[in-house]
Design a protein around this motif. Structure first.
Motif, PDB file in Angstrom:
ATOM      1  N   GLU A  40       1.124  -1.274  -0.409  1.00  0.00           N
ATOM      2  CA  GLU A  40      -0.073  -0.399  -0.032  1.00  0.00           C
ATOM      3  C   GLU A  40       0.797   1.667  -0.077  1.00  0.00           C
ATOM      4  N   ARG A  41       2.016   0.844   0.434  1.00  0.00           N
ATOM      5  CA  ARG A  41       3.141   2.022   0.741  1.00  0.00           C
ATOM      6  C   ARG A  41       3.480   2.644  -0.636  1.00  0.00           C
ATOM      7  N   LEU A  42       4.375   1.723  -1.281  1.00  0.00           N
ATOM      8  CA  LEU A  42       5.032   1.324  -2.626  1.00  0.00           C
ATOM      9  C   LEU A  42       4.287   1.536  -3.488  1.00  0.00           C
ATOM     10  N   PHE A  43       3.608   0.259  -4.005  1.00  0.00           N
ATOM     11  CA  PHE A  43       3.454  -0.375  -5.088  1.00  0.00           C
ATOM     12  C   PHE A  43       2.586  -0.458  -5.693  1.00  0.00           C
ATOM     13  N   GLN A  44       1.376  -0.123  -4.990  1.00  0.00           N
ATOM     14  CA  GLN A  44      -0.010   0.732  -4.753  1.00  0.00           C
ATOM     15  C   GLN A  44      -0.432   1.810  -5.455  1.00  0.00           C
ATOM     16  N   PRO A  45       0.483   2.502  -4.736  1.00  0.00           N
ATOM     17  CA  PRO A  45       0.120   4.282  -5.639  1.00  0.00           C
ATOM     18  C   PRO A  45       1.478   4.460  -7.011  1.00  0.00           C
ATOM     19  N   CYS A  46       2.368   3.322  -7.112  1.00  0.00           N
ATOM     20  CA  CYS A  46       2.108   3.263  -8.815  1.00  0.00           C
ATOM     21  C   CYS A  46       1.829   2.663  -9.528  1.00  0.00           C
ATOM     22  N   TYR A 101       5.973  17.660  -4.737  1.00  0.00           N
ATOM     23  CA  TYR A 101       7.434  16.974  -3.972  1.00  0.00           C
ATOM     24  C   TYR A 101       7.978  18.182  -3.031  1.00  0.00           C
ATOM     25  N   LEU A 102       8.145  19.416  -3.921  1.00  0.00           N
ATOM     26  CA  LEU A 102       9.081  20.569  -4.034  1.00  0.00           C
ATOM     27  C   LEU A 102       8.046  21.170  -2.682  1.00  0.00           C
ATOM     28  N   LEU A 161      10.599  12.510  -0.721  1.00  0.00           N
ATOM     29  CA  LEU A 161      11.493  11.333  -2.665  1.00  0.00           C
ATOM     30  C   LEU A 161      11.913  10.896  -3.002  1.00  0.00           C
ATOM     31  N   ASN A 162      11.804   9.043  -2.088  1.00  0.00           N
ATOM     32  CA  ASN A 162      11.692   7.782  -2.861  1.00  0.00           C
ATOM     33  C   ASN A 162      10.535   7.921  -3.811  1.00  0.00           C
ATOM     34  N   MET A 163       9.558   8.412  -4.246  1.00  0.00           N
ATOM     35  CA  MET A 163       8.385   8.176  -4.289  1.00  0.00           C
ATOM     36  C   MET A 163       8.916   9.328  -5.519  1.00  0.00           C
ATOM     37  N   VAL A 164       9.564   9.519  -6.072  1.00  0.00           N
ATOM     38  CA  VAL A 164       9.329  10.659  -6.946  1.00  0.00           C
ATOM     39  C   VAL A 164       9.388   9.783  -8.039  1.00  0.00           C
TER      40      VAL A 164
END
Length: 259
Positions: free
Chosen positions: A32-38, A100-101, A107-110
């Motif tokens: 849910e934190r990393l793969f689902q948003p992408c 992001y700015l 940053l790790n999701m940008v």
């Protein structure tokens, strides 16, 4: 008797509060934190570019810019409303950079977001090619931006892309990131901004506002004439919007000066 009533009242209150108390929130897992948003960014950008490209390829001449304007704007509004709670519904590299700015994401999701959006743009353009006839697809250059043909048009087109992307990015930042101006109407506001931008500037630059929207058709149709305009213009416009919100328009949490 009074003590018994008091005890019963306390029990009743306790039972009532236990029924209305929400269960403790479960922290999101890695998916849910990393793969689902992408995945949401990939799917959302795919369908946005797909619908947008088809609207250009199958555009009825009598409709002029109205058909693509309405289709792009309504597609943005629908996808933003559906995916907002999963990924934030960026679907656009300048939006991701600006958010992001302004402190709206880590940053790790940008980079994963940017890759997902560009891949989604290619998939959406490929889907549009499959759906439309070869004649219409070729005639419309695969919905790539083929309006610019001479160097004399570049200045106005770049300025248009910068200004119009700045406008829609400010709507995103002020409507979704900035606390004091955050609004549940942001999908509608972003969609309307896309519509009015296309109606206003469609004949100047084609109104891309989104490198992923330009990149997909350029790959699928192999059309790269003045393609750089649709990277430089939107990214510059998004960065200007981020600077305006970060320095002047944002709330105290976002604003860097004059707090």
């Amino acid at each position: 008797m009074a003590i018994e009533k008091m005890e019963m009242g306390e029990v009743g209150t306790s039972l009532m509060s236990s029924e209305t108390k929400p269960p403790p929130a479960r922290p999101p897992n890695k998916f849910e934190r990393l793969f689902q948003p992408c995945l949401a960014e990939l799917v959302g950008t795919t369908f946005f570019v797909f619908i947008g490209c088809v609207s250009v390829i199958e555009n009825v001449e009598s409709a002029g810019r109205l058909q693509p304007a309405l289709v792009h704007g309504l597609a943005v509004a629908v996808m933003v409303a559906c995916m907002a709670e999963i990924s934030g519904s960026h679907f656009n590299p300048p939006f991701t950079l600006a958010i992001y700015l302004c402190g709206g994401m880590e940053l790790n999701m940008v980079a994963p977001y940017l890759v997902s959006q560009l891949v989604g743009g290619v998939l959406g353009a490929a889907m549009a090619k499959v759906m439309t006839s070869r004649e219409n697809f070729s005639k419309a250059s695969g919905a790539a931006f083929a309006l610019l043909q001479t160097d004399s048009d570049i200045g106005a087109a770049v300025f248009g892309e910068v200004a119009m992307t700045c406008l829609v990015t400010m709507v995103v930042l002020l409507g979704a990131v900035n606390t004091t101006t955050r609004s549940p109407m942001v999908p509608f506001m972003v969609g309307c901004t896309v519509i009015i931008n296309i109606l206003a500037g469609g004949d100047v630059s084609g109104t891309c506002l989104n490198p992923a929207r330009a990149f997909g058709p350029a790959i699928v149709h192999n059309y790269w004439v003045y393609h750089w305009v649709y990277w430089v213009g939107p990214i510059t416009g998004g960065l200007i919007a981020a600077v305006l919100v970060r320095l002047l328009l944002g709330d105290r949490k976002i604003r860097l000066i004059l707090k």
